[in-house]
Design a protein around this motif. Structure first.
Motif, short mmCIF file in Angstrom:
data_model
loop_
_atom_site.label_atom_id
_atom_site.label_comp_id
_atom_site.label_asym_id
_atom_site.label_seq_id
_atom_site.Cartn_x
_atom_site.Cartn_y
_atom_site.Cartn_z
N PHE A 1 0.83 -1.20 0.00
CA PHE A 1 0.00 0.00 0.00
C PHE A 1 0.87 1.26 0.00
O PHE A 1 0.58 2.24 -0.71
N PHE A 2 1.96 1.24 0.76
CA PHE A 2 2.84 2.40 0.81
C PHE A 2 3.79 2.44 -0.38
O PHE A 2 4.22 3.52 -0.79
N LEU A 3 4.12 1.29 -0.96
CA LEU A 3 4.91 1.28 -2.19
C LEU A 3 4.11 1.96 -3.31
O LEU A 3 4.65 2.78 -4.07
N ALA B 1 8.74 2.24 -11.90
CA ALA B 1 8.86 2.85 -10.57
C ALA B 1 10.32 3.00 -10.15
O ALA B 1 11.17 2.18 -10.48
N GLU B 2 10.58 4.07 -9.39
CA GLU B 2 11.90 4.29 -8.79
C GLU B 2 11.92 3.58 -7.44
O GLU B 2 11.58 4.15 -6.40
N ILE C 1 10.87 3.73 -1.99
CA ILE C 1 10.07 4.08 -3.17
C ILE C 1 9.99 5.59 -3.30
O ILE C 1 9.86 6.31 -2.31
N ARG C 2 10.13 6.07 -4.55
CA ARG C 2 10.03 7.52 -4.82
C ARG C 2 8.98 7.77 -5.89
O ARG C 2 8.64 6.87 -6.66
N THR C 3 8.49 9.00 -5.94
CA THR C 3 7.52 9.39 -6.96
C THR C 3 8.03 8.98 -8.34
O THR C 3 9.19 9.23 -8.68
N SER C 4 7.16 8.36 -9.13
CA SER C 4 7.62 7.74 -10.38
C SER C 4 6.68 8.05 -11.54
O SER C 4 5.49 8.28 -11.36
N ILE D 1 2.87 7.05 -6.63
CA ILE D 1 1.88 7.86 -7.35
C ILE D 1 1.65 9.25 -6.75
O ILE D 1 1.05 10.10 -7.41
N ILE D 2 2.12 9.50 -5.53
CA ILE D 2 1.90 10.81 -4.92
C ILE D 2 3.12 11.69 -5.16
O ILE D 2 4.25 11.26 -4.93
N PRO D 3 2.93 12.93 -5.63
CA PRO D 3 4.07 13.79 -5.97
C PRO D 3 5.00 14.02 -4.78
O PRO D 3 4.59 13.97 -3.61
N ASN D 4 6.27 14.26 -5.10
CA ASN D 4 7.28 14.69 -4.10
C ASN D 4 7.43 13.71 -2.94
O ASN D 4 7.69 14.11 -1.80
N SER D 5 7.28 12.42 -3.22
CA SER D 5 7.28 11.43 -2.13
C SER D 5 8.56 10.59 -2.13
O SER D 5 9.15 10.31 -3.16
#
Length: 427
Positions: A239-241, A275-276, A295-298, A246-250
């Motif tokens: 869920f957090f991955l 995904a990053e 995980i980063r915004t991708s 998908i959420i900006p600047n994350s």
């Protein structure tokens, strides 16, 4: 019934440790209960499903002490199990039901197993039919396909079973019965399902023979109590991955997540979509691999998901659908008929709830087709008592342009009691 409103966020940043793996927590208690000597469990998931497993085995005469994430099981071997004077209530837990049936199939006493309304609709013949072939006496609604179930165990014989479905629960139930059956029991699957049972049985001193799609176990083997370290549950981490992608600047770091290769389909999908995602600090404890995931915004692209990967991500498909709504292009999920017999029919439930939020999604006979990217709208949705649907709708709310109200959100407690607390820590 409890409602929860989730609103759009600007970013998610931070480090969290997701709860212990649900599958491994169940097995640690069960295997400790039938082992000789004491088993200690570190990182246990104190969710409702796993607490149902503890309750059932306490009723079967096993002394079990639990305090938050620490559990001590005082096993006395197979012979330490005793007929319960009470009905064994599994709550909402399919794992408790099916694996416990494999254990009870060989015990020379009578047991009655019951669960909640959801369990009463879930098919059990996939387990009870092979156990009957082995010699167990099992009766219930529709010839033993639905709870309540009555089991009178006894002397069972080994079988060579070709499972029509790739199911770790089916495989595990038969192997557990096989441990107390005369001869060598073999289970062969169409695709390899998650292998936590095989790994943990080895850690408890059991000898197995494994081929690509088959597992064999010789009857008459005893388990020895162990210290079990439970990794973080990748199904909870999913869920957090997805949120981080998908959420900006994350940027979210998830610590000590189990990365058993039979469970890492969600990682493969994220990487295939672009995904990053970074995997670091890998280690192996109790035969199980774990690692830190960042995980980063991708920028994501739609893909086709089907075939052999499906058993490796079956529980993550609801949140993968959320991921796909934010990817460029079309994502096709197929060969996922198993979703129909989960806590809900997850194909219909996911599609119907996401349509309420404006997703461009359609159901197919064995999966779904999602067109993206779509700006999700707000609205009212429900979990229908399914923990993974509830958390998936919460992730959808984080990117929707209006608040999302989720009904029956208490279902989340089944596998991730502090889900919303962790979410708040990242906002």
């Amino acid at each position: 019934m409890t409602k929860k409103v989730v609103e759009r966020v600007q970013q998610l940043k931070g480090t969290i440790k997701v709860p212990g793996d649900k599958s491994i927590s169940h097995r640690a208690v069960m295997f400790g209960a039938i082992a000789n000597g004491t088993t200690t469990v570190e990182g246990f998931l104190p969710g409702e499903d796993c607490l149902s497993t503890i309750s059932c085995f306490q009723k079967l005469g096993v002394k079990i002490e639990q305090e938050e994430e620490s559990v001590t099981v005082h096993g006395k071997g197979w012979e330490g199990l005793r007929e319960s004077s009470e009905i064994l209530d599994v709550g909402n837990s399919g794992t408790t039901t099916r694996l416990m049936l494999g254990i009870l199939a060989t015990r020379p006493f009578h047991s009655i197993v019951i669960g909640d309304a959801s369990i009463a609709k879930r098919p059990m013949a996939r387990v009870t039919a092979p156990l009957k072939q082995m010699g167990a006496q099992i009766d219930g609604r529709n010839e033993g396909d639905f709870t309540p179930l009555a089991i009178r165990g006894g002397q069972t014989k080994a079988i060579n079973y070709m499972s029509p479905v790739a199911s770790a629960q089916v495989k595990s139930a038969i192997l557990l019965a096989g441990l107390q059956s005369e001869g060598v029991t073999t289970v062969t699957e169409p695709h390899k399902s998650r292998d936590h049972t095989e790994r943990m049985l080895k850690a408890f001193g059991v000898e197995l023979e494994e081929n690509e799609l088959s597992v064999s176990v010789r009857g008459g083997q005893a388990l020895q109590g162990q210290h079990v370290v439970v990794p973080g549950d990748i199904s909870s981490a999913a869920f957090f991955l997805v949120a981080g992608a998908i959420i900006p600047n994350s940027e979210i770091k998830l610590m000590n997540v189990g990365v058993n290769t039979t469970r890492t389909g969600i990682i493969d999908v994220l990487l295939q979509m672009g995904a990053e995602l970074e995997i670091t600090n890998e280690k192996i404890i109790n035969e199980e691999r774990m690692a830190d995931l960042t995980i980063r915004t991708s920028k994501l692209n739609g893909i086709e998901i089907g075939g052999e990967i499906i058993p490796r991500l079956i529980d993550e498909i609801p949140v993968i659908a959320i991921l796909a709504t934010q990817a460029n292009g079309t994502t096709i999920i197929k060969d996922a008929q198993e979703l129909k017999v989960k806590e809900t029919n997850r194909i219909d439930t996911v599609v119907n709830q996401l349509k309420l939020l404006g997703a461009n999604i359609e159901a197919t006979e064995d999966g779904m087709i999602i067109h993206g990217p779509t700006l999700l709208s707000g609205g009212k949705v429900a979990s229908f008592g399914d923990h993974r649907i509830g958390m998936s709708m919460a992730i959808a709310g984080l990117v929707a342009n209006q608040p999302v109200e989720i009904d029956e959100i208490e279902a989340v407690d089944v596998s991730y009691p502090n889900f919303f607390q962790h979410l708040e820590e990242l906002i």
